[in-house]
Design an enzyme around this catalytic site. Structure first.
Site, short mmCIF file in Angstrom:
data_model
loop_
_atom_site.label_atom_id
_atom_site.label_comp_id
_atom_site.label_asym_id
_atom_site.label_seq_id
_atom_site.Cartn_x
_atom_site.Cartn_y
_atom_site.Cartn_z
N GLY A 77 1.11 -4.03 -2.45
CA GLY A 77 1.23 -3.58 -1.06
C GLY A 77 1.78 -4.67 -0.15
N CYS A 78 1.31 -5.88 -0.33
CA CYS A 78 1.77 -7.00 0.51
C CYS A 78 3.24 -7.31 0.26
CB CYS A 78 0.90 -8.23 0.24
SG CYS A 78 -0.84 -7.96 0.67
N THR A 79 3.67 -7.17 -0.97
CA THR A 79 5.08 -7.39 -1.29
C THR A 79 5.95 -6.31 -0.64
OG1 THR A 79 4.52 -8.49 -3.36
CG2 THR A 79 6.74 -7.57 -3.18
#
Length: 189
Positions: A77-79
């Site tokens: 998700g952060c990527t």
């Protein structure tokens, strides 16, 4: 015997990971109500970035700032969130806006993350979670059915005068950058 050494090494690694969780246990009372609000001055900060340089909110006077908090470098998700901001960076620049990512990861972790995904905006190192707390981006959350203390995926838009223009809590990654762009257009009017 090498299995015993591996087991001992795993125990050594597990112990430090448990310490931050205990330290964070006192956070819920501090973050039960957000310390920031739309229309109020954004909390000032000076913090180390991925390149080792100090970044301050005052460095961006006259520009709008998208300050986004995310849990961890190199996670799915952060990527996706970081790459989405990067893909829209030129549009954001045309809107007189800079992007700053914030997580608890080290400068080394941030540097590798930036290189791997060709990110060209600063990633701020908040290992002591002071910036997270100042912006209400740390608290209780449920992850895989367990209640834990951790980074709350949050984005704050700060206007060119240093005032909070918009706050996105409990951010869902997919479509988030579009929502930020829409908010920037709305705030410009």
């Amino acid at each position: 015997m090498s299995t015993t050494k591996k087991a001992a090494a795993k125990k050594t690694v597990a112990a430090p990971a448990a310490k931050p969780a205990k330290k964070a246990a006192v956070v819920p009372a501090a973050t039960s109500s957000s310390p920031i609000a739309v229309g109020k001055p954004a909390p000032a900060f000076s913090i180390t970035a991925d390149d080792g340089k100090t970044v301050s909110l005052s460095d961006f006077a006259g520009k709008r700032v998208v300050l986004y908090f995310y849990p961890k470098d190199n996670t799915p998700g952060c990527t996706r969130e970081a790459c989405s901001f990067q893909e829209n960076l030129e549009v954001l620049k045309k809107k007189n806006t800079v992007v700053l990512g914030v997580s608890r990861d080290s400068a080394k972790s941030h540097g590798g993350f930036k290189t791997k995904y060709n990110l060209s905006f600063p990633l701020l190192v908040d290992t002591d979670i002071a910036l997270h707390r100042a912006y209400g981006a740390w608290g209780t959350k449920t992850m895989y059915g367990k209640t834990i203390e951790g980074a709350l995926r949050t984005t704050v838009i700060i206007d060119k005068n240093g005032t909070i223009g918009a706050i996105f809590n409990n951010v869902k990654v997919d479509g988030h950058t579009d929502a930020v762009l829409t908010a920037l257009d709305t705030l410009a009017k």
